[in-house]
Design a protein around this motif. Structure first.
Motif, PDB file in Angstrom:
ATOM      1  N   MET A 330      15.268   0.150  -7.175  1.00 15.29           N
ATOM      2  CA  MET A 330      14.333   0.597  -8.198  1.00 15.29           C
ATOM      3  C   MET A 330      14.101   2.100  -8.089  1.00 15.29           C
ATOM      4  N   LEU A 331      14.153   2.763  -9.240  1.00 11.81           N
ATOM      5  CA  LEU A 331      13.858   4.189  -9.311  1.00 11.81           C
ATOM      6  C   LEU A 331      12.419   4.370  -9.762  1.00 11.81           C
ATOM      7  N   ILE A 332      11.703   5.254  -9.118  1.00 16.21           N
ATOM      8  CA  ILE A 332      10.351   5.590  -9.546  1.00 16.21           C
ATOM      9  C   ILE A 332      10.419   6.969 -10.181  1.00 16.21           C
ATOM     10  N   ILE A 333      10.263   7.010 -11.503  1.00 18.74           N
ATOM     11  CA  ILE A 333      10.387   8.243 -12.274  1.00 18.74           C
ATOM     12  C   ILE A 333       9.006   8.640 -12.773  1.00 18.74           C
ATOM     13  N   ASN A 334       8.429   9.656 -12.129  1.00 17.73           N
ATOM     14  CA  ASN A 334       7.087  10.113 -12.492  1.00 17.73           C
ATOM     15  C   ASN A 334       6.095   8.954 -12.566  1.00 17.73           C
ATOM     16  N   GLY A 335       6.208   8.050 -11.585  1.00 16.64           N
ATOM     17  CA  GLY A 335       5.285   6.929 -11.488  1.00 16.64           C
ATOM     18  C   GLY A 335       5.677   5.698 -12.272  1.00 16.64           C
ATOM     19  N   VAL A 336       6.797   5.767 -13.019  1.00 14.25           N
ATOM     20  CA  VAL A 336       7.267   4.634 -13.821  1.00 14.25           C
ATOM     21  C   VAL A 336       8.411   3.948 -13.078  1.00 14.25           C
ATOM     22  N   ASN A 337       8.339   2.623 -12.922  1.00 11.43           N
ATOM     23  CA  ASN A 337       9.390   1.862 -12.257  1.00 11.43           C
ATOM     24  C   ASN A 337      10.534   1.576 -13.227  1.00 11.43           C
ATOM     25  N   ILE A 338      11.732   1.985 -12.858  1.00 16.06           N
ATOM     26  CA  ILE A 338      12.906   1.822 -13.722  1.00 16.06           C
ATOM     27  C   ILE A 338      14.050   1.260 -12.890  1.00 16.06           C
ATOM     28  N   PHE A 339      14.769   0.276 -13.458  1.00 16.05           N
ATOM     29  CA  PHE A 339      15.942  -0.286 -12.801  1.00 16.05           C
ATOM     30  C   PHE A 339      17.207   0.184 -13.521  1.00 16.05           C
ATOM     31  N   PRO A 340      18.267   0.481 -12.775  1.00 13.78           N
ATOM     32  CA  PRO A 340      19.511   0.936 -13.405  1.00 13.78           C
ATOM     33  C   PRO A 340      20.017   0.010 -14.505  1.00 13.78           C
ATOM     34  N   GLN A 341      19.803  -1.300 -14.362  1.00  9.14           N
ATOM     35  CA  GLN A 341      20.283  -2.213 -15.393  1.00  9.14           C
ATOM     36  C   GLN A 341      19.551  -2.026 -16.718  1.00  9.14           C
ATOM     37  N   GLN A 342      18.319  -1.537 -16.681  1.00  7.36           N
ATOM     38  CA  GLN A 342      17.626  -1.227 -17.923  1.00  7.36           C
ATOM     39  C   GLN A 342      18.334  -0.083 -18.654  1.00  7.36           C
ATOM     40  N   ILE A 343      18.813   0.884 -17.897  1.00  5.16           N
ATOM     41  CA  ILE A 343      19.537   2.009 -18.496  1.00  5.16           C
ATOM     42  C   ILE A 343      20.837   1.511 -19.117  1.00  5.16           C
ATOM     43  N   GLU A 344      21.559   0.633 -18.378  1.00  4.27           N
ATOM     44  CA  GLU A 344      22.804   0.100 -18.931  1.00  4.27           C
ATOM     45  C   GLU A 344      22.547  -0.700 -20.205  1.00  4.27           C
TER      46      GLU A 344
END
Length: 436
Positions: A330-344
């Motif tokens: 999981m990536l934490i981007i400025n406090g937001v949790n993001i998973f690489p699969q969401q980007i894909e």
């Protein structure tokens, strides 16, 4: 042969009988694991005797990859070396590798489980199976190799790479089933024009895809490009490898996890609390029949949920939903949790985009920034600058809708991103100067 791998007594077992079978296997596994150095002080006779129901396993500690590394190399070995016939290992590029041992009994169970999975998806003894996966320490190649031989199919151990040679084997020997990385399957497409044939001119009908995270949008691209049905498979080397869970013919309804071989739990990754069926959390597995290296309550870090509803196929082994990602990815981007699969998922929703991309995360003016580089598919790349900018805007809008952040997006030419052997490396976190 078909009767052998449509294992009605196992696959259609009632839940009550299946759970009774699991409990019996669990008790045997705990006694066996107590012979290992790690578990010898944990699984005392009184502790083992206190495990009277499947839920009682929650009293036992969770373990993870770091626990394996801390007890490297033989800390989890429960059988004498004279009975160990194979080991598999992670690459160890970030430190001590994780090593998993097998007895012949373990390998036979694994081959049978993979054969059962492949048969469930539609593979049969008259198929020609091309195994386009790495062999050696990586479990993917050998796991499917022995399973498909056990099923009775003709196996071509072509391994990874040498794309024109892969297409030659497909054409010459009439390959019908492939085991292939999702990312490599799309890379392989670019070589068909050079070979003077189209993928749909071949006899291909089934792809087994796995070993790396991929979106359902990418799966659909693979199916359309090759004219196949693509089935998700799941495995991890710590539990054996591929074949642990698999899609049946009722695709898009999750993967059946073979509960005669594994006990599964879903936990809150932050607290370790066991969650009820249907709630999303981290998958935890306990091996039930492995001999060399039994693992109890192993944290996979894979995020999913148990699908409690019965499957239309009739199998009683519960299913796990498509993985959201990994808790440790999981990536934490400025406090937001993001998973690489969401980007894909967002990138693949744009028809003009190809299957390859990379994600870079960096700091700019003390803020986290996402930079996504994506290949444009060959049919769209020849457009004007205005058309290219329109495609880029589509990708940005899709990412903003999915993620709620404003990423930087660069479009690049088809097949221009670095080609990699094995699993695709998608994420580069430049904040830590390290690959995720």
């Amino acid at each position: 042969m078909e009767t052998e791998f449509w294992q009605r007594d196992i696959e259609l077992m009632s839940r009550a009988d299946l759970e009774a079978f699991q409990l019996g296997c669990l008790k045997k596994t705990l006694k066996l694991a107590a012979h290992s150095p790690f578990y010898s002080n944990i699984l005392t006779e009184s502790v083992i005797d206190s495990i009277r129901t499947l839920d009682d396993i929650r009293r036992l500690p969770l373990v993870d990859k770091q626990t394996l590394r801390d007890n490297f190399p033989y800390g989890f070995l429960a059988k004498p070396m004279t009975e160990i016939v194979r080991l598999h290992s992670s690459s160890g590029t970030t430190g001590t590798p994780t090593v998993v041992f097998h007895t012949q009994h373990d390998l036979d169970l694994w081959a049978n489980m993979t054969a059962r999975s492949a048969f469930m998806a539609g593979a049969r003894p008259d198929d020609v199976f091309q195994n386009i996966m790495g062999y050696g320490l990586f479990t993917g190649g050998l796991g499917f190799h022995y399973g498909m031989e056990k099923l009775g199919a003709l196996v071509i151990p072509s391994a990874a790479g040498n794309s024109k040679r892969q297409i030659w084997f497909m054409q010459t020997f009439g390959t019908t089933v492939c085991h292939i990385l999702p990312s490599y399957s799309m890379r392989l497409l670019s070589f068909f024009p050079e070979c003077g044939i189209r993928p749909k001119d071949l006899k291909l009908r089934i792809f087994f895809i796995g070993a790396e995270p991929h979106s359902d949008a990418l799966r659909r691209q693979i199916e359309e490009a090759f004219g196949v049905q693509a089935f998700n498979s799941y495995g991890l080397s710590e539990m054996c490898g591929p074949g642990l869970a698999f899609e049946c013919r009722e695709r898009n309804n999750g993967m059946h996890l073979w509960e005669d071989q594994y006990l599964m739990e879903i936990i809150d990754p932050a607290t370790g609390e066991v969650l009820p069926d249907g709630e999303e959390g981290e998958l935890v597995l306990t091996s039930l029949q492995r001999e060399a290296m039994p693992l109890i309550r192993y944290r996979t870090h894979d995020l999913t949920r148990i699908i409690p509803e019965p499957c239309p196929c009739g199998r009683t082994h519960r299913r796990i939903a498509r993985f959201k990602g990994r808790s440790d990815d999981m990536l934490i981007i400025n406090g937001v949790n993001i998973f690489p699969q969401q980007i894909e998922k967002a990138v693949m929703s744009v028809p003009e985009i190809g299957a390859h991309y990379i994600i870079e995360v960096s700091k700019e003016n003390l803020l986290d920034r996402i930079h996504v580089k994506v290949e444009v598919n060959p049919n769209s790349f020849s457009g004007s600058l205005d058309q290219m900018d329109g495609i880029r805007r589509k990708v940005i809008d899709a990412l903003k809708t999915e993620l709620g952040v404003n990423p930087r997006v660069d479009l690049v030419a088809p097949n221009s991103l670095p080609e990699q052997e094995g699993k695709a490396k998608r994420v580069f976190d430049l904040r830590e100067k390290d690959y995720l």
